[in-house]
Design a protein around this motif. Structure first.
Motif, PDB file in Angstrom:
ATOM      1  N   VAL A  35     -95.054  46.244  70.624  1.00  0.00           N
ATOM      2  CA  VAL A  35     -96.311  45.895  71.323  1.00  0.00           C
ATOM      3  C   VAL A  35     -96.736  44.478  70.973  1.00  0.00           C
ATOM      4  O   VAL A  35     -97.205  43.714  71.842  1.00  0.00           O
ATOM      5  CB  VAL A  35     -97.402  46.925  70.956  1.00  0.00           C
ATOM      6  N   ASN A  45     -97.110  41.629  73.843  1.00  0.00           N
ATOM      7  CA  ASN A  45     -98.459  41.160  74.172  1.00  0.00           C
ATOM      8  C   ASN A  45     -98.812  39.801  73.573  1.00  0.00           C
ATOM      9  O   ASN A  45     -99.669  39.106  74.122  1.00  0.00           O
ATOM     10  CB  ASN A  45     -99.495  42.195  73.694  1.00  0.00           C
ATOM     11  N   THR A  67     -97.079  50.119  77.843  1.00  0.00           N
ATOM     12  CA  THR A  67     -96.865  49.458  76.550  1.00  0.00           C
ATOM     13  C   THR A  67     -98.138  49.404  75.725  1.00  0.00           C
ATOM     14  O   THR A  67     -98.116  49.611  74.498  1.00  0.00           O
ATOM     15  CB  THR A  67     -96.329  48.037  76.775  1.00  0.00           C
ATOM     16  N   LEU A  68     -99.273  49.111  76.357  1.00  0.00           N
ATOM     17  CA  LEU A  68    -100.532  49.001  75.623  1.00  0.00           C
ATOM     18  C   LEU A  68    -100.968  50.334  75.016  1.00  0.00           C
ATOM     19  O   LEU A  68    -101.745  50.366  74.053  1.00  0.00           O
ATOM     20  CB  LEU A  68    -101.626  48.458  76.555  1.00  0.00           C
ATOM     21  N   LYS A  69    -100.485  51.466  75.580  1.00  0.00           N
ATOM     22  CA  LYS A  69    -100.905  52.782  75.105  1.00  0.00           C
ATOM     23  C   LYS A  69     -99.810  53.497  74.324  1.00  0.00           C
ATOM     24  O   LYS A  69     -99.918  54.698  74.049  1.00  0.00           O
ATOM     25  CB  LYS A  69    -101.328  53.657  76.297  1.00  0.00           C
TER      26      LYS A  69
END
Length: 519
Positions: free
Chosen positions: A118, A122, A12-14
């Motif tokens: 995202v 997050n 998810t972060l990328k």
């Protein structure tokens, strides 16, 4: 293994970097997204009244997939404006179709969806959960604080009840109750020295080897009891006791009711005991002196000069010479109207401090305590000497001759008797009432202390109520966040599914997994 069966795992972060690196979306799309958001805001100003649209647009951040749903709804509401060529004449439909074209150009919709996804994973969802946890903690802390405040509240109530018990009052009308409870002092004094006769043996031991009389107050109390100071000083009971009035300086804020005008306390008693304040005193009539000349002149240094207008005595002040007066000592004094008080128990008037009993007089009470503490210290020293005598073969000091007649057990018994008397004479109730009677400000101090205790209790109770209400409010806020979190999780899961399906179509329907998404 077939390439179509190999899944595509994207963290998810990328996700955004992955889309840019595969050239699915351009690097700079923020300006395009801002322009689209502006068009969406303008289009929302003119929307038909439709329940589906109202439900769709309520509390939701509009994205590409919402715009597609809006277009589908407008196809039903604006179908009357559709031409034979398949175009719509409605400006609403044209605006939303234009928004979809801007979204689909350069795959802006996918970049925006990735940003929203995202951000929700997050920040938004963890933030709501963190807020819910914080609200739970604050609610628990409020309840814990309420529980902790119960301890000082119970302690203050116990101290307040103990002080009232020591004073022997209910605390409803302090002035009247103070005056009433002071009448118990004589009984407390008598009860505290009821076993004082048991100290005679200890006093005898203390007096051995001493030529001068010692411990006079203790000896007197053993023989005569707690009599007035007048009787102790003059060796006879007073005819009348005029005890000073009790003064209670209670402020209006502390006194529940106005006390009676007569603050004097009648402790009762009989004619012989010297403790009654109701005994009528005999009036001493000195009469008028009339001296006759009997031809017996007085000497100059013994002469008494009388003023011509009064019978006052001249104590040396010079005046004009007057005729010498001779006194006939053979005339009975009864003829002059003089009443002579009898001897023995027919004493005079006890006033001031001499009207108090020995244990009630501040100065004589201190002397009594000094003597009994002195006697206690003496016995403790003798007990120490006996212990040293038992444990040491060499006697390094000389003991009194009679110490051998008293063993450690008998001395301990004497000390026990002293401790019992001290415990009763110095009890909390006796101490409070003694100070209350002899210290005018003590009543106000006690009243203020009682008032401050209850004021502190009321403050604690108010704080507990506030904390309880605050705990309920926090828990309600926590409950109100449940649907917010559920809606946010639902939207995020839909975004995740749409992103995965969109990417999957671009790679021959391979399975796409967004790792680290919503649980």
């Amino acid at each position: 293994m077939n390439e179509a069966d190999i899944p595509i795992d994207i963290h998810t972060l990328k996700l955004q970097d992955w889309l840019v690196s595969r050239r699915i979306v351009p690097k700079t799309i923020q300006k395009n997204i801002r322009d689209i958001r502006t068009k969406i805001s303008n289009a929302l100003q003119d929307m038909p009244a439709n329940d589906q649209l109202i439900k769709l647009l309520s509390g939701t951040n509009i994205n590409y997939y919402h715009c597609k749903e809006i277009v589908e709804i407008l196809k039903q509401t604006e179908k009357d404006t559709k031409s034979v060529f398949g175009t719509y004449g409605s400006q609403r439909m044209k605006d939303w179709q234009e928004i979809l074209r801007f979204y689909e150009k350069d795959n802006v919709y996918l970049a925006e969806a990735a940003q929203i996804y995202v951000r929700n994973v997050n920040y938004e969802i963890p933030g709501v959960r963190k807020q819910m946890t914080k609200l739970e903690q604050q609610s628990d802390e409020c309840l814990k604080r309420v529980h902790d405040l119960g301890k000082p509240e119970a302690q203050l109530l116990a101290e307040h009840a103990l002080l009232l018990q020591q004073l022997g009052i209910k605390g409803e009308n302090l002035r009247e109750e103070f005056l009433q409870v002071l009448g118990n002092l004589p009984g407390l004094y008598e009860n505290s020295i009821r076993n004082i006769g048991k100290l005679q043996e200890a006093i005898n031991l203390f007096s051995e080897g001493s030529e001068k009389p010692c411990l006079p107050i203790l000896r007197y109390l053993i023989e005569f009891g707690n009599t007035t100071v007048y009787q102790y000083v003059h060796k006879e009971a007073p005819l009348t006791i005029e005890e000073p009035a009790v003064k209670l300086n209670l402020s209006d804020a502390n006194a529940v009711a106005i006390a009676a005008s007569d603050n004097e306390i009648d402790f009762g008693g009989d004619d012989n005991g010297g403790t009654s304040s109701t005994i009528s005193a005999e009036i001493i009539d000195f009469g008028e002196f009339t001296f006759e000349d009997n031809n017996s002149p007085l000497e100059e240094e013994d002469a008494v000069n009388l003023d011509e207008n009064s019978a006052d005595i001249d104590w040396g002040i010079e005046s004009e010479p007057s005729a010498a007066v001779e006194i006939n000592f053979d005339i009975p004094i009864e003829e002059y109207g003089i009443v002579v008080e009898g001897a023995g128990m027919d004493g005079g008037i006890a006033k001031g401090e001499q009207a108090f009993t020995i244990l009630d007089s501040p100065s004589y009470r201190d002397r009594f305590l000094d003597e009994i503490y002195e006697l206690e210290a003496f016995l403790c020293m003798r007990l120490y000497e006996l212990n040293q005598l038992d444990t040491s073969s060499n006697i390094m000091f000389s003991l009194m001759d009679s110490i051998s007649t008293y063993d450690a057990v008998s001395i301990r018994k004497m000390l026990t008797n002293i401790e019992q008397i001290l415990g009763e004479i110095c009890s909390e109730q006796t101490r409070h009432l003694f100070q209350l009677k002899h210290s005018p400000k003590y009543a106000d101090l006690l009243a203020t202390k009682l008032k401050q205790m209850m004021k502190a209790v009321d403050k604690i109770r108010d704080t507990k109520e506030v904390l309880k209400k605050r705990s309920i409010e926090l828990m309600q806020q926590r409950v109100d966040l449940n649907p917010v979190l559920a809606e946010l999780v639902s939207q995020t899961k839909k975004l995740q599914l749409n992103i995965e399906n969109d990417i999957s179509k671009r790679y021959k329907n391979r399975i796409v997994n967004l790792i680290g998404g919503v649980n």
